[in-house]
Scaffold this active site. Structure first.
Site, PDB file in Angstrom:
ATOM      1  CG  HIS A 110       4.117 -11.455  19.834  1.00 41.22           C
ATOM      2  ND1 HIS A 110       4.006 -12.635  19.149  1.00 41.22           N
ATOM      3  CD2 HIS A 110       4.248 -11.787  21.128  1.00 41.22           C
ATOM      4  CE1 HIS A 110       4.072 -13.648  19.995  1.00 41.22           C
ATOM      5  NE2 HIS A 110       4.204 -13.160  21.214  1.00 41.22           N
ATOM      6  CE1 TYR A 121       0.196 -14.361  11.535  1.00 43.61           C
ATOM      7  CE2 TYR A 121      -1.827 -15.305  10.648  1.00 43.61           C
ATOM      8  CZ  TYR A 121      -1.188 -14.470  11.541  1.00 43.61           C
ATOM      9  OH  TYR A 121      -1.938 -13.736  12.439  1.00 43.61           O
ATOM     10  N   PRO A 149     -10.233 -15.421  10.067  1.00 35.35           N
ATOM     11  CG  PRO A 149      -9.909 -17.446  11.171  1.00 35.35           C
ATOM     12  CD  PRO A 149     -10.749 -16.788  10.131  1.00 35.35           C
ATOM     13  CE  LYS A 187      -6.140  -6.083  11.478  1.00 36.08           C
ATOM     14  NZ  LYS A 187      -5.318  -6.294  12.650  1.00 36.08           N
ATOM     15  CE1 TYR A 243      -1.385 -10.511  11.888  1.00 43.97           C
ATOM     16  CE2 TYR A 243      -0.219  -9.426  13.696  1.00 43.97           C
ATOM     17  CZ  TYR A 243      -0.836 -10.547  13.160  1.00 43.97           C
ATOM     18  OH  TYR A 243      -0.928 -11.696  13.904  1.00 43.97           O
TER      19      TYR A 243
HETATM   20  P1  RFL Z   1     -19.178 -13.054  20.307  1.00 47.26           P
HETATM   21  O1  RFL Z   1     -17.899 -13.292  20.962  1.00 47.26           O
HETATM   22  O2  RFL Z   1     -19.709 -14.071  19.366  1.00 47.26           O
HETATM   23  O3  RFL Z   1     -20.247 -12.818  21.473  1.00 47.26           O
HETATM   24  C1  RFL Z   1     -21.638 -12.757  21.224  1.00 47.26           C
HETATM   25  C2  RFL Z   1     -22.382 -13.177  22.473  1.00 47.26           C
HETATM   26  O4  RFL Z   1     -23.791 -13.053  22.253  1.00 47.26           O
HETATM   27  C3  RFL Z   1     -24.437 -14.204  22.747  1.00 47.26           C
HETATM   28  N1  RFL Z   1     -25.712 -14.394  22.014  1.00 47.26           N
HETATM   29  C4  RFL Z   1     -26.931 -14.074  22.527  1.00 47.26           C
HETATM   30  N2  RFL Z   1     -27.283 -13.558  23.705  1.00 47.26           N
HETATM   31  C5  RFL Z   1     -28.615 -13.363  23.920  1.00 47.26           C
HETATM   32  N3  RFL Z   1     -29.585 -13.659  22.998  1.00 47.26           N
HETATM   33  C6  RFL Z   1     -29.253 -14.184  21.797  1.00 47.26           C
HETATM   34  N4  RFL Z   1     -30.195 -14.471  20.892  1.00 47.26           N
HETATM   35  C7  RFL Z   1     -27.873 -14.406  21.517  1.00 47.26           C
HETATM   36  N5  RFL Z   1     -27.191 -14.895  20.453  1.00 47.26           N
HETATM   37  C8  RFL Z   1     -25.892 -14.889  20.771  1.00 47.26           C
HETATM   38  C9  RFL Z   1     -23.454 -15.336  22.511  1.00 47.26           C
HETATM   39  O5  RFL Z   1     -23.715 -16.440  23.377  1.00 47.26           O
HETATM   40  C10 RFL Z   1     -22.139 -14.634  22.815  1.00 47.26           C
HETATM   41  O6  RFL Z   1     -21.773 -14.753  24.187  1.00 47.26           O
HETATM   42  O7  RFL Z   1     -19.211 -11.658  19.510  1.00 47.26           O
HETATM   43  P2  RFL Z   1     -18.397 -10.297  19.768  1.00 47.26           P
HETATM   44  O8  RFL Z   1     -18.556  -9.838  21.191  1.00 47.26           O
HETATM   45  O9  RFL Z   1     -18.801  -9.399  18.670  1.00 47.26           O
HETATM   46  O10 RFL Z   1     -16.854 -10.666  19.611  1.00 47.26           O
HETATM   47  C11 RFL Z   1     -16.322 -11.054  18.356  1.00 47.26           C
HETATM   48  C12 RFL Z   1     -15.157 -12.031  18.540  1.00 47.26           C
HETATM   49  O11 RFL Z   1     -15.564 -13.071  19.386  1.00 47.26           O
HETATM   50  C13 RFL Z   1     -14.659 -12.610  17.206  1.00 47.26           C
HETATM   51  O12 RFL Z   1     -14.647 -11.608  16.210  1.00 47.26           O
HETATM   52  C14 RFL Z   1     -13.232 -13.197  17.318  1.00 47.26           C
HETATM   53  O13 RFL Z   1     -13.222 -14.324  18.144  1.00 47.26           O
HETATM   54  C15 RFL Z   1     -12.689 -13.571  15.948  1.00 47.26           C
HETATM   55  N6  RFL Z   1     -11.344 -14.184  16.001  1.00 47.26           N
HETATM   56  C16 RFL Z   1     -10.212 -13.403  16.152  1.00 47.26           C
HETATM   57  N7  RFL Z   1     -10.314 -12.069  16.302  1.00 47.26           N
HETATM   58  C17 RFL Z   1      -9.198 -11.300  16.528  1.00 47.26           C
HETATM   59  O14 RFL Z   1      -9.321 -10.061  16.661  1.00 47.26           O
HETATM   60  N8  RFL Z   1      -7.929 -11.867  16.633  1.00 47.26           N
HETATM   61  C18 RFL Z   1      -7.744 -13.208  16.502  1.00 47.26           C
HETATM   62  O15 RFL Z   1      -6.623 -13.675  16.663  1.00 47.26           O
HETATM   63  C19 RFL Z   1      -8.900 -14.042  16.222  1.00 47.26           C
HETATM   64  N9  RFL Z   1      -8.794 -15.367  16.101  1.00 47.26           N
HETATM   65  C20 RFL Z   1     -11.225 -15.574  15.904  1.00 47.26           C
HETATM   66  C21 RFL Z   1      -9.902 -16.141  15.942  1.00 47.26           C
HETATM   67  C22 RFL Z   1     -12.339 -16.411  15.766  1.00 47.26           C
HETATM   68  C23 RFL Z   1     -12.175 -17.775  15.653  1.00 47.26           C
HETATM   69  N10 RFL Z   1     -13.349 -18.571  15.542  1.00 47.26           N
HETATM   70  C24 RFL Z   1     -13.593 -19.696  16.328  1.00 47.26           C
HETATM   71  C25 RFL Z   1     -14.461 -18.079  14.768  1.00 47.26           C
HETATM   72  C26 RFL Z   1      -9.746 -17.504  15.835  1.00 47.26           C
HETATM   73  C27 RFL Z   1     -10.851 -18.324  15.662  1.00 47.26           C
HETATM   74  C28 RFL Z   1     -10.612 -19.806  15.507  1.00 47.26           C
HETATM   75  C1  PHB Z   2      -4.835 -17.207  17.753  1.00 45.63           C
HETATM   76  O1  PHB Z   2      -3.860 -17.153  18.529  1.00 45.63           O
HETATM   77  O2  PHB Z   2      -5.859 -17.834  18.046  1.00 45.63           O
HETATM   78  C2  PHB Z   2      -4.766 -16.513  16.448  1.00 45.63           C
HETATM   79  C3  PHB Z   2      -3.651 -15.765  16.135  1.00 45.63           C
HETATM   80  C4  PHB Z   2      -3.579 -15.115  14.910  1.00 45.63           C
HETATM   81  C5  PHB Z   2      -4.610 -15.234  14.004  1.00 45.63           C
HETATM   82  C6  PHB Z   2      -5.741 -15.973  14.321  1.00 45.63           C
HETATM   83  C7  PHB Z   2      -5.817 -16.621  15.547  1.00 45.63           C
HETATM   84  O3  PHB Z   2      -4.523 -14.615  12.808  1.00 45.63           O
END
Ligand code: RFL
Ligand code: PHB
Length: 390
Positions: free
Chosen positions: A72, A201, A293, A297, A385
């Site tokens: 994108h 957004y 989110p 980041k 971004y």
């Molecule tokens: P994760 O993905 O939470 O993985 C951690 C893993 O550790 C396990 N765990 C354990 N294992 C053993 N013993 C324990 N005691 C444990 N406790 C936990 C868990 O089961 C899991 O498998 O962390 P990690 O690897 O640091 O990754 C971080 C990302 O997942 C997170 O920052 C992103 O998803 C945030 N996020 C976004 N980030 C972006 O860069 N771009 C995006 O567009 C974006 N959109 C989002 C998002 C997060 C969202 N939610 C649901 C919070 C959109 C949403 C809606």
């Molecule tokens: C997504 O596609 O899940 C998404 C995209 C942009 C954001 C957060 C989540 O800022």
């Protein structure tokens, strides 16, 4: 059992670190509390910075992303009933982002790990990092009714916000910084074509909305909701009505709706733990910090932490130098705080706040208006971004 690096958590941070280490011959074990299927079923991030895509390539897990991911060059901010484009490519001298779901990233890294023989233990219960303030750290866990012990050189806490690694650190050794927001994001996935080729957004009197996607046939949409909102109160019809009301008229009319295949509410918070290193225990990704989110980041910060941590571990094993490990926390946190600032700013600029009042709304409006009158202001948005340099 003995390994060099014991990694807690099989999310993007743990998998990426594990693969980079495996590729350079540093053996490691990943301990994951959940099942592999559960980890793969979590629908989260969607937008990858170039630095993140390059690390996936470096890990040898970037092939499908290159083929199926959607590059994108810009996105839209919608307000006052109109869409305004942010030309990421033009404003940053040729940088873009990649839309490719976290589920796919995780999938590709798991496949690569299986193909290169890395050991992952799923359903590892009661994982506990121990003696990390000494030269002989180890991790214990329970599996199939037995307690196991892994001796190691280092422990990487990649276990997310609710993980055990950060909680194992004595309270006096850690400082935390936190801001909660009085709303959450209700998100759905539906197999309908995205309403627009680029993300939108939207700032609207009824609240924030985001139109994203996973492919040309799968959409990912979000609306701001009160913090304790229940998913059950949101049948698909209500969601579609609400998101359309928050978008410019023409965009709303163009939206294809359909049954959701996933629906959940995510809380919105900012959180940073300092430092990110405690003796031989290192925190990376959501274990050390959370961003709202809005700036996309979270996953990208997990990748940049892994960049610094992997380089430091590599330096330790290849050159017997601890300099990189000693600098890890400070280096990672410098980048983390800039992403915290950006995510906080974008959240404040795009959402409705219960206590905002007419003055707050006027300021928000002026901020958005200013952005599109000032190339300098828009460049600030664009360069954050697409991702600040490592
Ligand atoms: P994760 O993905 O939470 O993985 C951690 C893993 O550790 C396990 N765990 C354990 N294992 C053993 N013993 C324990 N005691 C444990 N406790 C936990 C868990 O089961 C899991 O498998 O962390 P990690 O690897 O640091 O990754 C971080 C990302 O997942 C997170 O920052 C992103 O998803 C945030 N996020 C976004 N980030 C972006 O860069 N771009 C995006 O567009 C974006 N959109 C989002 C998002 C997060 C969202 N939610 C649901 C919070 C959109 C949403 C809606
Ligand atoms: C997504 O596609 O899940 C998404 C995209 C942009 C954001 C957060 C989540 O800022």
């Amino acid at each position: 059992m003995r390994t060099k690096v014991a990694i807690i958590g099989s999310g993007p941070a743990g998998l990426l670190l594990g693969q980079l280490l495996t590729n350079t011959g540093v053996d490691n074990v990943i301990l994951e509390r959940a099942t592999q299927e559960h980890v793969l079923s979590r629908i989260r991030a969607g937008v990858l910075e170039e630095g993140t895509t390059m690390m996936l390539q470096e890990a040898g897990a970037g092939k499908r992303m290159r083929a199926e991911g959607l590059p994108h060059d810009g996105f839209d901010l919608a307000f006052d009933g109109r869409r305004h484009r942010v030309d990421l490519f033009g404003l940053t001298g040729g940088k873009r982002v990649m839309v490719y779901g976290q589920t796919e990233v995780t999938h590709d890294l798991m496949d690569k790990r299986a193909a290169t023989g890395g050991l992952s233990v799923y359903e590892a219960a009661d994982v506990l990092p121990q003696d990390f303030d000494t030269d002989r750290p180890y991790v214990t866990y329970k599996k199939d009714g037995k307690t196991h012990r892994i001796d190691c050189d280092f422990i990487a806490g990649c276990d997310g916000y609710h993980g055990i690694a950060r909680k194992s650190v004595p309270e006096a050794a850690i400082e935390t910084f936190e801001r909660t927001f009085p709303f959450g994001w209700l998100g759905i996935v539906a197999d309908v074509p995205p309403v627009s080729a680029e993300l939108i957004y939207a700032n609207h009197p009824r609240g924030f909305a985001l139109c994203s996607m996973r492919s040309h046939t799968r959409s990912r949409y979000y609306v701001q909701v009160p913090v304790n909102e229940k998913v059950d109160d949101w049948p698909d019809e209500r969601f579609w009505d609400e998101i359309r009301r928050r978008l410019p008229e023409k965009t709303a009319e163009a939206m294809t709706t359909g049954p959701s295949i996933e629906k959940s509410v995510a809380p919105i918070r900012s959180f940073v733990a300092e430092p990110l290193r405690f003796g031989r225990l290192f925190l990376a990704g959501d274990a050390g910090h959370i961003v709202p989110p809005t700036g996309a980041k979270g996953l990208n910060l997990a990748a940049s932490d892994v960049r610094y941590l992997f380089d430091a571990l590599n330096e330790y094993y290849a050159e017997k130098s601890s300099a990189g490990l000693d600098a890890y926390s400070e280096k990672a946190l410098a980048r983390v705080w800039k992403a915290e600032r950006f995510s906080w700013w974008m959240t404040n600029t795009m959402h409705r706040f219960p206590d905002q009042g007419p003055f707050g709304q006027k300021i928000q409006h002026a901020e958005l208006d200013y952005l599109f009158q000032s190339r300098a202001a828009l460049t600030m948005l664009a360069e954050n971004y697409v991702g600040l340099p490592y």
